[in-house]
Design a protein around this motif. Structure first.
Motif: not given
Length: 228
Positions: A91-92, A181
């Motif tokens: 996600a990051d 992601a």
């Protein structure tokens, strides 16, 4: 889906990373060097694999085939591993690890896409932040080892500079340079040293000589009997 759990190594610190893999992509025929790519195509032709329709190709396989196991089971004695850089979209950020596109070579002789679906795809339990290695990506090294005649034999070795860059591969797959992601992408391999052959154990390594570190994983292969 499959969940991959990593120890993410980032500039001396370690963080726990868990990513649910929704899409598993195997990028094939990814060599930058035309001569080396043709060599890989020829070695596969020698065992009956037809040349690709274009290069690179992107094979979608079931996400639950990806594993971090230390042992896998396959049908018969016709499969083998091949070491690859593996990108994992979280996600990051983007992570990179090392993996093996373990493939049934007998099935591959009549259908590469089918063969990709037959065997587990093994990845390591450690990873690096991609942004830490991207500036010197072409200096990274890949190696694999097999067990042969009772000893450990070097099976593949070379620089990732022989493979198309990760950003180019991502762009070629979906038209942008960001891996979403939940996606894991195998980035391609190097020619084997000698013939492509099976082994009861496969060891793999991605080395970063600039930052002085390596990602490693190994797994045993149990060949199940073929009955009819």
């Amino acid at each position: 889906m499959a969940t991959l759990s990593f120890e993410g190594h980032a500039k001396g610190s370690i963080e726990k990373v868990a990513v649910e893999i929704e899409k598993l992509v195997i990028a094939g025929w990814t060599g930058r060097d035309v001569e080396a790519l043709n060599h890989h195509i020829e070695e596969l032709k020698a065992i009956g694999v037809q040349p690709p329709s274009k290069v690179p190709l992107y094979y979608r396989v079931a996400a639950d085939l990806v594993t971090q196991a230390e042992a896998i089971q396959v049908l018969g004695d016709d499969s083998s591993g091949e070491v690859e850089p593996v990108l994992v979209g979280a996600a990051d950020r983007l992570w990179v690890t090392v993996g093996s596109d373990h493939t049934d070579r007998k099935v591959e002789s009549y259908g590469v896409a089918v063969a990709k679906q037959v065997c587990p795809k093994v990845v390591a339990r450690t990873a690096w932040r991609f942004e830490e290695v991207e500036p010197h990506w072409d200096k990274l090294l890949l190696r694999s080892f097999i067990v042969e005649a009772g000893g450990r034999t070097l099976y593949q070795e070379g620089g990732v500079a022989k493979i198309r860059s990760p950003r180019d591969l991502i762009l070629g797959w979906q038209g942008e340079k960001r891996l979403p992601a939940g996606v894991a992408m195998f980035c391609g391999t190097l020619p084997s040293i000698g013939a492509i052959r099976a082994s009861s154990r496969f060891e793999m390594e991605l080395e970063d000589p600039v930052l002085g570190r390596s990602l490693r994983h190994a797994y045993d292969v149990e060949a199940l009997p073929v009955v009819s």
